[in-house]
Design an enzyme around this catalytic site. Structure first.
Site, PDB file in Angstrom:
ATOM      1  N   SER A 141       2.774   5.792  -7.986  1.00 52.90           N
ATOM      2  CA  SER A 141       1.874   6.920  -8.246  1.00 52.90           C
ATOM      3  C   SER A 141       1.804   7.162  -9.752  1.00 52.90           C
ATOM      4  O   SER A 141       2.749   6.828 -10.492  1.00 52.90           O
ATOM      5  CB  SER A 141       2.433   8.177  -7.566  1.00 52.90           C
ATOM      6  OG  SER A 141       1.803   9.336  -8.040  1.00 52.90           O
ATOM      7  N   TYR A 154       9.608  14.039  -5.922  1.00 52.75           N
ATOM      8  CA  TYR A 154       8.554  13.036  -5.690  1.00 52.75           C
ATOM      9  C   TYR A 154       8.335  12.201  -6.952  1.00 52.75           C
ATOM     10  O   TYR A 154       8.311  10.961  -6.897  1.00 52.75           O
ATOM     11  CB  TYR A 154       7.259  13.736  -5.262  1.00 52.75           C
ATOM     12  CG  TYR A 154       6.134  12.781  -4.941  1.00 52.75           C
ATOM     13  CD1 TYR A 154       6.125  12.074  -3.740  1.00 52.75           C
ATOM     14  CD2 TYR A 154       5.089  12.561  -5.839  1.00 52.75           C
ATOM     15  CE1 TYR A 154       5.106  11.181  -3.438  1.00 52.75           C
ATOM     16  CE2 TYR A 154       4.067  11.667  -5.552  1.00 52.75           C
ATOM     17  CZ  TYR A 154       4.078  10.988  -4.351  1.00 52.75           C
ATOM     18  OH  TYR A 154       3.060  10.084  -4.060  1.00 52.75           O
TER      19      TYR A 154
HETATM   20  N1  LIG Z   1      -2.512  10.464  -1.384  1.00 50.94           N
HETATM   21  C1  LIG Z   1      -2.292  10.472  -2.689  1.00 50.94           C
HETATM   22  O1  LIG Z   1      -2.899  11.245  -3.467  1.00 50.94           O
HETATM   23  C2  LIG Z   1      -1.330   9.488  -3.292  1.00 50.94           C
HETATM   24  C3  LIG Z   1      -1.357   9.309  -4.674  1.00 50.94           C
HETATM   25  C4  LIG Z   1      -0.492   8.409  -5.260  1.00 50.94           C
HETATM   26  C5  LIG Z   1       0.394   7.697  -4.469  1.00 50.94           C
HETATM   27  N2  LIG Z   1       0.423   7.899  -3.133  1.00 50.94           N
HETATM   28  C6  LIG Z   1       1.371   7.121  -2.355  1.00 50.94           C
HETATM   29  O2  LIG Z   1       0.653   6.314  -1.461  1.00 50.94           O
HETATM   30  C7  LIG Z   1       1.458   6.008  -0.323  1.00 50.94           C
HETATM   31  C8  LIG Z   1       0.677   6.324   0.936  1.00 50.94           C
HETATM   32  O3  LIG Z   1       0.446   7.724   0.970  1.00 50.94           O
HETATM   33  P1  LIG Z   1      -0.770   8.370   1.758  1.00 50.94           P
HETATM   34  O4  LIG Z   1      -1.399   9.331   0.853  1.00 50.94           O
HETATM   35  O5  LIG Z   1      -1.578   7.315   2.390  1.00 50.94           O
HETATM   36  O6  LIG Z   1       0.042   9.226   2.831  1.00 50.94           O
HETATM   37  P2  LIG Z   1      -0.055   9.351   4.411  1.00 50.94           P
HETATM   38  O7  LIG Z   1      -1.465   9.322   4.865  1.00 50.94           O
HETATM   39  O8  LIG Z   1       0.800  10.509   4.763  1.00 50.94           O
HETATM   40  O9  LIG Z   1       0.643   8.002   4.919  1.00 50.94           O
HETATM   41  C9  LIG Z   1       2.000   7.788   4.746  1.00 50.94           C
HETATM   42  C10 LIG Z   1       2.364   6.540   5.515  1.00 50.94           C
HETATM   43  O10 LIG Z   1       3.763   6.279   5.329  1.00 50.94           O
HETATM   44  C11 LIG Z   1       4.341   6.066   6.592  1.00 50.94           C
HETATM   45  N3  LIG Z   1       5.748   6.473   6.581  1.00 50.94           N
HETATM   46  C12 LIG Z   1       6.272   7.655   6.179  1.00 50.94           C
HETATM   47  N4  LIG Z   1       7.600   7.659   6.368  1.00 50.94           N
HETATM   48  C13 LIG Z   1       7.922   6.438   6.880  1.00 50.94           C
HETATM   49  C14 LIG Z   1       9.128   5.826   7.291  1.00 50.94           C
HETATM   50  N5  LIG Z   1      10.300   6.468   7.209  1.00 50.94           N
HETATM   51  N6  LIG Z   1       9.085   4.555   7.763  1.00 50.94           N
HETATM   52  C15 LIG Z   1       7.899   3.895   7.859  1.00 50.94           C
HETATM   53  N7  LIG Z   1       6.714   4.415   7.485  1.00 50.94           N
HETATM   54  C16 LIG Z   1       6.733   5.675   7.007  1.00 50.94           C
HETATM   55  C17 LIG Z   1       3.532   6.929   7.557  1.00 50.94           C
HETATM   56  O11 LIG Z   1       3.617   6.400   8.876  1.00 50.94           O
HETATM   57  P3  LIG Z   1       4.481   7.004  10.078  1.00 50.94           P
HETATM   58  O12 LIG Z   1       4.459   8.503   9.954  1.00 50.94           O
HETATM   59  O13 LIG Z   1       3.785   6.467  11.287  1.00 50.94           O
HETATM   60  O14 LIG Z   1       5.837   6.418   9.909  1.00 50.94           O
HETATM   61  C18 LIG Z   1       2.141   6.683   7.008  1.00 50.94           C
HETATM   62  O15 LIG Z   1       1.619   5.472   7.515  1.00 50.94           O
HETATM   63  C19 LIG Z   1       2.731   6.841  -0.487  1.00 50.94           C
HETATM   64  O16 LIG Z   1       3.755   6.036  -1.018  1.00 50.94           O
HETATM   65  C20 LIG Z   1       2.322   7.910  -1.480  1.00 50.94           C
HETATM   66  O17 LIG Z   1       3.429   8.407  -2.188  1.00 50.94           O
HETATM   67  C21 LIG Z   1      -0.411   8.769  -2.512  1.00 50.94           C
END
Ligand SMILES: NC(=O)c1ccc[n+]([C@@H]2O[C@H](COP(=O)([O-])OP(=O)(O)OC[C@H]3O[C@@H](n4cnc5c(N)ncnc54)[C@H](OP(=O)(O)O)[C@@H]3O)[C@@H](O)[C@H]2O)c1
Length: 263
Positions: A141, A154
């Site tokens: 991120s 985070y």
């Molecule tokens: N959205 C943003 O603005 C943003 C910005 C920068 C970076 N990111 C990063 O991008 C990545 C994806 O985030 P997102 O925004 O797409 O969030 P999201 O929609 O909440 O998706 C998170 C994913 O991680 C999985 N997950 C969480 N805990 C887990 C575990 N213990 N084991 C296996 N899978 C797990 C969840 O699946 P299950 O619940 O089915 O396990 C889900 O598929 C993250 O690393 C986040 O920090 C997001």
């Protein structure tokens, strides 16, 4: 880079960026391993991708559990073949309470965002080194570059990911295995749906997935996007603490009861 028939495992594939990545990769002809905890969501996605002509297989696992990740990746390899790329996108995001009272969420943050990435790399790297071919990446991120108030855990977890990947990238030079740290700004996903503030330069998950794929195709070491959010974070890094405390005071007051009122 030709994705057709390329064997890639995506963690965090049940939602948000990981799900969008799985769709985009399947569209390009990749053979996609879908990893997350929610098996039903992965089965539904695998069905959707297959009926659209793609190739995907659900390999559910909790990325905090090394043995479970090893078994999940082994299942993919036994069914589809050796893993050529890993995109570790699984992650969680929680605010950090001013008194650190939500310590369980902090433990989960480091377990998922940091150890989850290391576990995925650990499960795939020995095979890649033997074959002298492979690519490992993680969705970090832009928050890796600054400790924002109310987001300390985070931001620290993402900084740890970037530093881990940097060391690995240099260490793996000449082995045939590449490393990419992917650093998006705000992306519209279930993780950010609960944000009540305006998210500057917000990207859609599909757009973010396409940018990630382009970064992997050019074998970037670190990919920061969108550009304007990257510049904004660069400015915030150079801002005085007093300004950042003021900027985040409303957010902290709402998200974290017990925070000091607006400065
Ligand atoms: N959205 C943003 O603005 C943003 C910005 C920068 C970076 N990111 C990063 O991008 C990545 C994806 O985030 P997102 O925004 O797409 O969030 P999201 O929609 O909440 O998706 C998170 C994913 O991680 C999985 N997950 C969480 N805990 C887990 C575990 N213990 N084991 C296996 N899978 C797990 C969840 O699946 P299950 O619940 O089915 O396990 C889900 O598929 C993250 O690393 C986040 O920090 C997001």
């Amino acid at each position: 880079m030709n994705w057709r028939g390329h064997r890639v495992v995506v963690t965090g594939a049940s939602s948000g960026i990981g799900l969008a990545l799985a769709r985009e990769l399947a569209l390009r002809g990749a053979h996609v391993g879908l990893v997350a905890r929610r098996a039903e969501a992965l089965d539904a996605l695998a069905g959707e991708l297959k009926s659209a002509g793609g190739m995907a297989i659900a390999c559910p696992a909790d990325c905090r559990d090394l043995q479970a990740i090893k078994e999940s990746f082994a299942f993919f390899e036994a069914t589809v073949g050796p893993i050529q790329s890993v995109i570790a996108a699984a992650g969680v995001g929680y605010p950090t309470a001013i008194d650190l009272s939500n310590i369980e969420q902090t433990v989960e943050t480091f377990g998922t965002n940091v150890l989850g990435v290391i576990h995925a790399f650990h499960a795939a790297l020995p095979g890649m080194l033997r074959r002298r071919e492979g690519h490992l990446s993680a969705v970090s991120s832009l928050s890796a570059f600054k400790g924002f108030p109310g987001e300390s855990a985070y931001c620290a977890s993402k900084a740890a990911v970037n530093t881990f990947l940097e060391g690995m990238r240099i260490q793996l030079r000449g082995t045939g295995v590449g490393i990419t740290a992917l650093c998006p700004g705000f992306v519209r996903t279930p993780m950010t749906d609960c944000n009540t503030f305006d998210m500057p330069f917000l990207l859609e998950a599909e757009d973010s997935a396409k940018r990630i794929i382009r970064a992997l195709e050019r074998r970037a070491g670190v990919a920061c996007f969108p550009m304007r959010m990257s510049w904004l974070v660069g400015l915030l890094r150079r801002s005085p603490d007093r300004f950042l405390q003021w900027l985040f005071s409303d957010y902290n007051a709402k998200a974290l009861p017990g925070s000091p009122p607006k400065a």
